[in-house]
Design a protein around this motif. Structure first.
Motif, PDB file in Angstrom:
ATOM      1  N   ALA A  88      11.742   2.207  -9.030  1.00  0.00           N
ATOM      2  CA  ALA A  88      13.990   3.489  -8.834  1.00  0.00           C
ATOM      3  C   ALA A  88      13.857   2.963  -7.123  1.00  0.00           C
ATOM      4  O   ALA A  88      15.571   3.084  -7.810  1.00  0.00           O
ATOM      5  N   ASP A  89      13.261   2.753  -6.372  1.00  0.00           N
ATOM      6  CA  ASP A  89      13.931   2.036  -5.617  1.00  0.00           C
ATOM      7  C   ASP A  89      14.297   0.702  -5.306  1.00  0.00           C
ATOM      8  O   ASP A  89      15.116  -0.310  -4.241  1.00  0.00           O
ATOM      9  N   GLY A  90      14.407  -0.076  -6.381  1.00  0.00           N
ATOM     10  CA  GLY A  90      15.625  -1.230  -6.869  1.00  0.00           C
ATOM     11  C   GLY A  90      14.689  -2.531  -6.598  1.00  0.00           C
ATOM     12  O   GLY A  90      15.178  -3.764  -6.532  1.00  0.00           O
ATOM     13  N   ALA A  91      13.051  -2.523  -7.260  1.00  0.00           N
ATOM     14  CA  ALA A  91      12.548  -3.645  -7.077  1.00  0.00           C
ATOM     15  C   ALA A  91      12.654  -3.898  -8.251  1.00  0.00           C
ATOM     16  O   ALA A  91      12.663  -2.941  -9.203  1.00  0.00           O
ATOM     17  N   ASP A  92      12.187  -5.601  -8.153  1.00  0.00           N
ATOM     18  CA  ASP A  92      12.632  -6.512  -9.657  1.00  0.00           C
ATOM     19  C   ASP A  92      11.149  -5.997 -10.538  1.00  0.00           C
ATOM     20  O   ASP A  92       9.797  -6.381 -10.175  1.00  0.00           O
ATOM     21  N   ALA A 131       8.722   0.394   2.492  1.00  0.00           N
ATOM     22  CA  ALA A 131       9.884  -0.319   4.228  1.00  0.00           C
ATOM     23  C   ALA A 131       9.151  -1.738   2.591  1.00  0.00           C
ATOM     24  O   ALA A 131       9.927  -2.892   3.781  1.00  0.00           O
ATOM     25  N   LEU A 132       7.912  -1.816   2.168  1.00  0.00           N
ATOM     26  CA  LEU A 132       7.995  -3.261   1.461  1.00  0.00           C
ATOM     27  C   LEU A 132       8.381  -3.828   0.033  1.00  0.00           C
ATOM     28  O   LEU A 132       8.550  -4.639  -0.654  1.00  0.00           O
ATOM     29  N   THR A 133       9.354  -2.711   0.182  1.00  0.00           N
ATOM     30  CA  THR A 133      10.482  -2.564  -1.628  1.00  0.00           C
ATOM     31  C   THR A 133      11.030  -4.195  -1.504  1.00  0.00           C
ATOM     32  O   THR A 133      10.885  -4.633  -2.832  1.00  0.00           O
ATOM     33  N   PRO A 134      11.244  -4.706  -0.473  1.00  0.00           N
ATOM     34  CA  PRO A 134      11.760  -5.942  -0.758  1.00  0.00           C
ATOM     35  C   PRO A 134      10.782  -6.681  -0.596  1.00  0.00           C
ATOM     36  O   PRO A 134      11.645  -8.428  -1.825  1.00  0.00           O
ATOM     37  N   LEU A 135      10.300  -6.666  -0.949  1.00  0.00           N
ATOM     38  CA  LEU A 135       9.235  -8.222  -1.036  1.00  0.00           C
ATOM     39  C   LEU A 135       8.693  -8.477  -2.462  1.00  0.00           C
ATOM     40  O   LEU A 135       8.251  -9.305  -3.319  1.00  0.00           O
ATOM     41  N   PHE A 136       9.107  -7.414  -3.342  1.00  0.00           N
ATOM     42  CA  PHE A 136       9.085  -6.874  -5.419  1.00  0.00           C
ATOM     43  C   PHE A 136      10.350  -8.196  -5.988  1.00  0.00           C
ATOM     44  O   PHE A 136      11.647  -7.205  -6.063  1.00  0.00           O
ATOM     45  N   THR A 137      10.081  -9.584  -5.238  1.00  0.00           N
ATOM     46  CA  THR A 137      11.045 -10.194  -6.046  1.00  0.00           C
ATOM     47  C   THR A 137      10.413 -11.960  -6.878  1.00  0.00           C
ATOM     48  O   THR A 137       9.312 -11.118  -6.447  1.00  0.00           O
ATOM     49  N   GLU A 138      10.832 -11.459  -7.860  1.00  0.00           N
ATOM     50  CA  GLU A 138      10.332 -12.824  -9.101  1.00  0.00           C
ATOM     51  C   GLU A 138       9.552 -14.133  -8.274  1.00  0.00           C
ATOM     52  O   GLU A 138       9.053 -14.329  -8.323  1.00  0.00           O
ATOM     53  N   ARG A 139      10.169 -14.561  -7.279  1.00  0.00           N
ATOM     54  CA  ARG A 139       9.946 -15.489  -6.170  1.00  0.00           C
ATOM     55  C   ARG A 139       8.925 -15.054  -5.197  1.00  0.00           C
ATOM     56  O   ARG A 139       7.588 -15.655  -5.750  1.00  0.00           O
ATOM     57  N   LEU A 140       8.373 -13.891  -4.662  1.00  0.00           N
ATOM     58  CA  LEU A 140       7.693 -13.157  -4.119  1.00  0.00           C
ATOM     59  C   LEU A 140       6.346 -12.700  -4.459  1.00  0.00           C
ATOM     60  O   LEU A 140       4.801 -12.267  -5.123  1.00  0.00           O
ATOM     61  N   SER A 141       6.513 -12.391  -6.280  1.00  0.00           N
ATOM     62  CA  SER A 141       5.932 -12.002  -7.136  1.00  0.00           C
ATOM     63  C   SER A 141       4.566 -12.407  -7.007  1.00  0.00           C
ATOM     64  O   SER A 141       3.254 -12.104  -7.372  1.00  0.00           O
ATOM     65  N   PRO A 142       4.235 -14.006  -7.738  1.00  0.00           N
ATOM     66  CA  PRO A 142       2.766 -14.038  -7.658  1.00  0.00           C
ATOM     67  C   PRO A 142       2.040 -14.261  -6.571  1.00  0.00           C
ATOM     68  O   PRO A 142       1.063 -14.502  -6.326  1.00  0.00           O
ATOM     69  N   ARG A 185       0.914  -1.299  -0.208  1.00  0.00           N
ATOM     70  CA  ARG A 185      -0.199   0.232   0.229  1.00  0.00           C
ATOM     71  C   ARG A 185       1.108   1.680  -0.237  1.00  0.00           C
ATOM     72  O   ARG A 185       1.424   1.165   0.397  1.00  0.00           O
ATOM     73  N   GLU A 186       0.154   2.115  -1.360  1.00  0.00           N
ATOM     74  CA  GLU A 186       1.341   3.447  -0.690  1.00  0.00           C
ATOM     75  C   GLU A 186      -0.316   4.440  -1.348  1.00  0.00           C
ATOM     76  O   GLU A 186      -0.640   4.699  -2.037  1.00  0.00           O
ATOM     77  N   GLY A 187      -0.761   5.115  -0.222  1.00  0.00           N
ATOM     78  CA  GLY A 187      -1.943   6.356   0.091  1.00  0.00           C
ATOM     79  C   GLY A 187      -1.869   7.380   0.294  1.00  0.00           C
ATOM     80  O   GLY A 187      -0.152   8.084   0.609  1.00  0.00           O
ATOM     81  N   SER A 188      -2.824   7.868   0.452  1.00  0.00           N
ATOM     82  CA  SER A 188      -1.977   9.468   1.085  1.00  0.00           C
ATOM     83  C   SER A 188      -1.571   9.640   2.818  1.00  0.00           C
ATOM     84  O   SER A 188      -0.919  10.110   2.990  1.00  0.00           O
ATOM     85  N   VAL A 189      -2.505   8.531   2.900  1.00  0.00           N
ATOM     86  CA  VAL A 189      -1.913   8.471   4.903  1.00  0.00           C
ATOM     87  C   VAL A 189      -1.624   7.728   5.098  1.00  0.00           C
ATOM     88  O   VAL A 189      -0.143   7.836   5.356  1.00  0.00           O
ATOM     89  N   SER A 190      -1.302   5.983   4.687  1.00  0.00           N
ATOM     90  CA  SER A 190      -0.218   5.346   5.150  1.00  0.00           C
ATOM     91  C   SER A 190       0.638   5.028   3.829  1.00  0.00           C
ATOM     92  O   SER A 190       0.442   4.518   2.974  1.00  0.00           O
ATOM     93  N   LYS A 191       1.566   5.362   4.009  1.00  0.00           N
ATOM     94  CA  LYS A 191       2.813   4.934   3.022  1.00  0.00           C
ATOM     95  C   LYS A 191       3.897   3.488   3.569  1.00  0.00           C
ATOM     96  O   LYS A 191       4.106   3.423   4.310  1.00  0.00           O
ATOM     97  N   ASP A 192       3.705   2.900   2.649  1.00  0.00           N
ATOM     98  CA  ASP A 192       4.665   1.704   2.868  1.00  0.00           C
ATOM     99  C   ASP A 192       5.276   1.135   1.694  1.00  0.00           C
ATOM    100  O   ASP A 192       6.099  -0.314   1.964  1.00  0.00           O
ATOM    101  N   LEU A 193       4.625   1.952   0.865  1.00  0.00           N
ATOM    102  CA  LEU A 193       5.836   0.835   0.220  1.00  0.00           C
ATOM    103  C   LEU A 193       7.291   0.823   0.059  1.00  0.00           C
ATOM    104  O   LEU A 193       8.062  -0.184  -0.443  1.00  0.00           O
ATOM    105  N   LEU A 224       3.034   4.169  -7.281  1.00  0.00           N
ATOM    106  CA  LEU A 224       3.306   3.059  -6.931  1.00  0.00           C
ATOM    107  C   LEU A 224       4.480   2.182  -7.797  1.00  0.00           C
ATOM    108  O   LEU A 224       5.795   1.882  -7.425  1.00  0.00           O
ATOM    109  N   ILE A 225       4.668   1.679  -9.358  1.00  0.00           N
ATOM    110  CA  ILE A 225       5.031   1.092  -9.562  1.00  0.00           C
ATOM    111  C   ILE A 225       6.057   2.304  -9.806  1.00  0.00           C
ATOM    112  O   ILE A 225       7.313   1.340  -9.603  1.00  0.00           O
ATOM    113  N   ARG A 226       6.919   3.224 -10.441  1.00  0.00           N
ATOM    114  CA  ARG A 226       8.093   3.804 -10.917  1.00  0.00           C
ATOM    115  C   ARG A 226       8.911   4.285  -9.597  1.00  0.00           C
ATOM    116  O   ARG A 226      10.141   4.329  -9.360  1.00  0.00           O
TER     117      ARG A 226
END
Lengths: 565, 565
Positions: B289-293, B249-260, B239-247, B283-285
């Motif tokens: 930019a933060d190094g996600a797969d 912190a959670l960028t390490p989850l963007f791996t090919e293995r976890l992608s499904p 999640r990345e909203g106007s209030v709660s911004k988690d992107l 969110l995507i860009r």
């Protein structure tokens, strides 16, 4: 207290779980880690991982690995020659906790009665049997089937909780060319699941086929074919059956990247192979031995299969998932020594607790009275068409031979391994008979006959001797369907398959043993084919190239029409 | 000719497709390849890739990349302050072709009438709006909501074609402790989709929560928390909203293995952020930019999201899939310059063609008549509780301060930035009022007031001056809800939100511009908060620690009870 409340209580650790597996590790298909943890089960669900749990029953699995139950994404249970209940008892112990079956064979004999038999059986089996609605009954206009399933007869089953969607849409030319009967079925299942079946289809034809909303494919037999289909969004069901063996060719697909888009299936797997090799566990260990990525293989066997068919409640060893679990020795060897299905430990006692389901189609063999004279073929000038059998393949060659004659009759030619083959309509519809010649069985005498003959399951008989052929066919009527070997006027081997002429009423162990004897009896006739009855069963299949025979006559599959020998 | 027949014809290339995108490449999320190919569209479906096609319309996209339409897996459209129709017009051009919304805000004001408004709107919007049924209305017993949605009122909506399942189950203590109202809802949706919401829940409590059949989670705010949840089988909605911004912190989850097993969501995103940054494209860009797969990011944005929610018809650029397509400049930059939704090119004319849906809840503000005297607080000995606001967070601190007094009345303390805060029931139920003190807004004069106050959306007002607070509240009734800034007895900024007191009837551009002015008016009062109205809106939310205020009084969230200042 409701089951759900019991699950929540057990998950939080407030109360003991029903069963806890202790001392082992489980294979986390999300991260790829082997995780040392208790696994808590309550009701039909996993309620705890990554923790220590107390259980009403605690089972020590030290040294073992737990993986999610395997899902066979496409198969015909009828090919096991046993009822769904016996299939359950036979295959579940290998770790196959879910099967998605197409009752295509029984549907071609009995129609909706056959579908209902499978659904009734599925309500009782320990494994979760899901049913796809057979999409091509009758399979073609070139044969006489026992039933007809137009869309109106399928619709009442569509919302059944065990029904997933429409089964393998074999009539791929019908899709591409917008055959009205095919279109009516496709239209009715838009938005739902439609299984594919489009061997060798590629390019624009494939695009048209997929555009009809067809999502899965188990007929890809080369990596190149599979890659085109997966790139076009099809979920590839990698198949290794008794007949079609694609695992080796498709092993390159088992990569982590492709793992969300592949699954496993057996399609047709006979009881001897199951006994000798196993079931999906055999596919898993074979693929790994051939160099497949281990995580990809296990994902294909469970979570990726579950997701492809919308079975969102299973496929991982994780809380909230259905407790379909397989306790194995190692990831590479994949030998199951304990299986849980919906939270129940699989035992003989559990199988014994199932309610039986009354068999159907026990008088389905209604063939005309046959004598040796019915196999007479008038001699002709020049060459005749001969079905050329290739060992281990369902494809045949269209060969031409000059046949010997006796009087005005064409005769078998044992020196050149040319025998007679006949298909006899056996659904009581019209008593059609056709006789032709086949090369490649190796029989030097006698006859073999069967009521299993794809897809219409008429009687198919191959023999060196017209009298023995007649004896074999008459015996099939007496035993209400099955396989028969006749030598010198005597039945030397047989198995009764009285459920629609397709399935035995016996336990799978006795079916397996009888099949061994039967095979020996066929070898005694000189059979050079390893599986003569399997090859016999595909001689009438008019959707597989090149020359086949139905009750209506010889079929030139390339022209998709009947020919005059 | 049926649509399906047209699609098959076009897919095979026999007839021209409706639209063909030529000259570009598409991102194949199965293989990770960038593929140079035409993309043929007919009806609402892609019918051809990996080929050359003719089209009734051919569009040159040379140099561009086509990706599958983005799916926002969890959001509250109300947070955009515009109607679903305007949200559609505002957000679809960023490439967001599917949103899975929880109409939790309007449901708390209007109940089923609010759900129906969203479903009616979803039938008309160009983007595909799917609706989750709000699971927690009212949110707690510590506040007065406008409506009540027990399971009996949700059930009639369960089978609606736009409904996916049960929305975020926020009452996680209720799940773990088997609250009967929670259990009734969970039981009714077993086997279907149930969204999660369990911030910081871990260990055995988390196992119990997931065991209830809850499948997705958007409240993980650290990688560690997310990893525990994903290992336990939850699909993580990053999640990345106007209030709660988690992107980040959670960028390490963007791996090919976890992608499904991951997806994206915005939860709450206000119109200023949308205008300044974009929507899921942002969110995507940002993740890339933060190094996600990159493959993992685009899978999360489409195919993995689609599968998590059973939307099997979309998520890939492939035949048979819904033609939800985004034409972007580069994978890294992800700027959409053309969007297709269900095969329709997104244009202003397309938006103009939609049927309008009559607004609901336009007289939802039924507050009592308020004067300055209503904000009087008797002076007390010793310290009083003060809501301590933290910039950019919805969590508050429970602070204690000795307040100045005038006569027998406690007073604001501008030197220490302590203002009055009041919540006034506005659903016409009981006219409840509560007054307390808040620190951190920075106002030196005037007042700001709002009818957006999570989750019950009573009136919330913060001010330095009782008279200005009364003027602000009265103005909210006059404009039928909205945001108001008052200085010296005069309204210096306002926006009307007459749809349930939550959404404007104006185009999003004018809402955006008005919000700019409104923010300036609040800054003129001395506001030190960047988004004073956003922070105001979360002061009444009694499920977020530590001290909140509802129409019933001050809420000590840690004790989950009302306290006496």
């Amino acid at each position: 207290m409701s089951e759900l409340e019991r699950m929540i209580d057990a998950g939080t650790g407030r109360t003991p779980a029903d069963i806890v597996l202790k001392g082992g590790r489980f294979y986390d298909l999300v991260t790829g880690d082997l995780v040392a943890s208790d696994i808590a089960i309550t009701g039909d669900r996993i309620v705890g991982t990554y923790g220590d749990y107390k259980g009403a029953v605690e089972i020590d699995i030290t040294g073992r690995i737990v993986v999610p139950g395997f899902i066979d994404t496409h198969l015909h249970i009828e090919s096991s020659l046993v009822t769904p209940h016996e299939f359950d008892r036979c295959v579940l112990p290998y770790g196959v906790t879910t099967v998605i079956c197409d009752p295509h064979e029984i549907a071609n004999v009995l129609g909706t009665e056959g579908l209902q038999f499978f659904l009734d059986s599925a309500a009782e089996t320990i494994m979760d049997i899901r049913v796809q609605l057979s999409s091509c009954v009758p399979a073609t206009h070139l044969e006489t089937a026992g039933a007809d399933l137009p869309i109106e007869r399928l619709l009442p089953f569509r919302k059944h909780p065990k029904v997933i969607g429409l089964a393998e849409f074999m009539n791929f030319p019908g899709v591409i060319h917008k055959d009205p009967i095919a279109m009516a079925k496709l239209e009715a299942f838009q938005g739902g699941h439609i299984d594919g079946h489009a061997p060798l289809l590629s390019g624009y034809g494939l695009n048209g086929y997929i555009s009809a909303g067809i999502r899965t494919e188990h007929e890809a037999t080369s990596a190149e074919e599979a890659m085109e289909k997966i790139r076009k969004g099809m979920h590839i069901l990698i198949r290794e059956g008794s007949v079609s063996k694609d695992l080796k060719a498709l092993t390159p697909l088992f990569t982590e990247r492709l793992s969300p888009f592949i699954a496993l299936c057996t399609d047709d797997r006979n009881p001897l192979d199951i006994a000798e090799q196993g079931h999906l566990d055999y596919l898993i260990r074979t693929a790994i031995a051939d160099g497949a990525d281990i995580l990809a293989v296990y994902r294909a066997a469970s979570i990726s299969a579950a997701r492809a068919f919308g079975l969102m409640d299973r496929g991982l060893v994780a809380p909230g998932r259905r407790a379909d679990l397989v306790v194995i020795d190692s990831l590479e060897n994949c030998k199951a020594d304990m299986v849980f299905s919906g939270g129940r430990k699989v035992t003989e006692a559990l199988f014994a607790s199932r309610k039986p389901v009354a068999p159907v189609g026990t008088d389905s063999v209604r063939a005309p009275e046959i004598t040796a004279a019915d196999f007479a073929v008038p001699a002709r000038q020049g060459e005749s068409s001969v079905l050329g059998v290739i060992p281990g393949k369902i494809i045949t060659e269209h060969r031409r031979h000059r046949l010997p004659s006796r009087g005005n009759q064409a005769s078998v030619d044992l020196e050149n391994d040319i025998l007679k083959v006949s298909v006899i309509e056996r659904h009581g519809k019209n008593g059609n008979r056709a006789v032709g010649f086949v090369q490649g069985f190796g029989l030097k005498k006698g006859a073999i006959a069967s009521t299993v003959g794809h897809d219409s399951h008429n009687i198919c008989v191959v023999g060196a001797d017209d009298e023995d052929m007649a004896v074999a066919v008459r015996r099939l009527s007496e035993i209400r369907g099955g396989f028969v070997v006749v030598e010198g006027g005597k039945v030397t081997g047989e198995i009764a398959l009285p459920v629609a002429g397709l399935m035995s009423l016996e336990p799978y162990e006795s079916v397996r043993d009888t099949l061994h004897h039967l095979r020996e009896a066929a070898y005694a006739l000189g059979s050079t084919l390893q599986e003569p009855f399997l090859q016999l069963a595909f001689l009438p299949l008019p959707v597989i190239p090149h020359l086949k025979i139905s009750d209506k006559g010889l079929v030139d599959v390339d022209k998709f029409e009947l020919i005059d020998g």
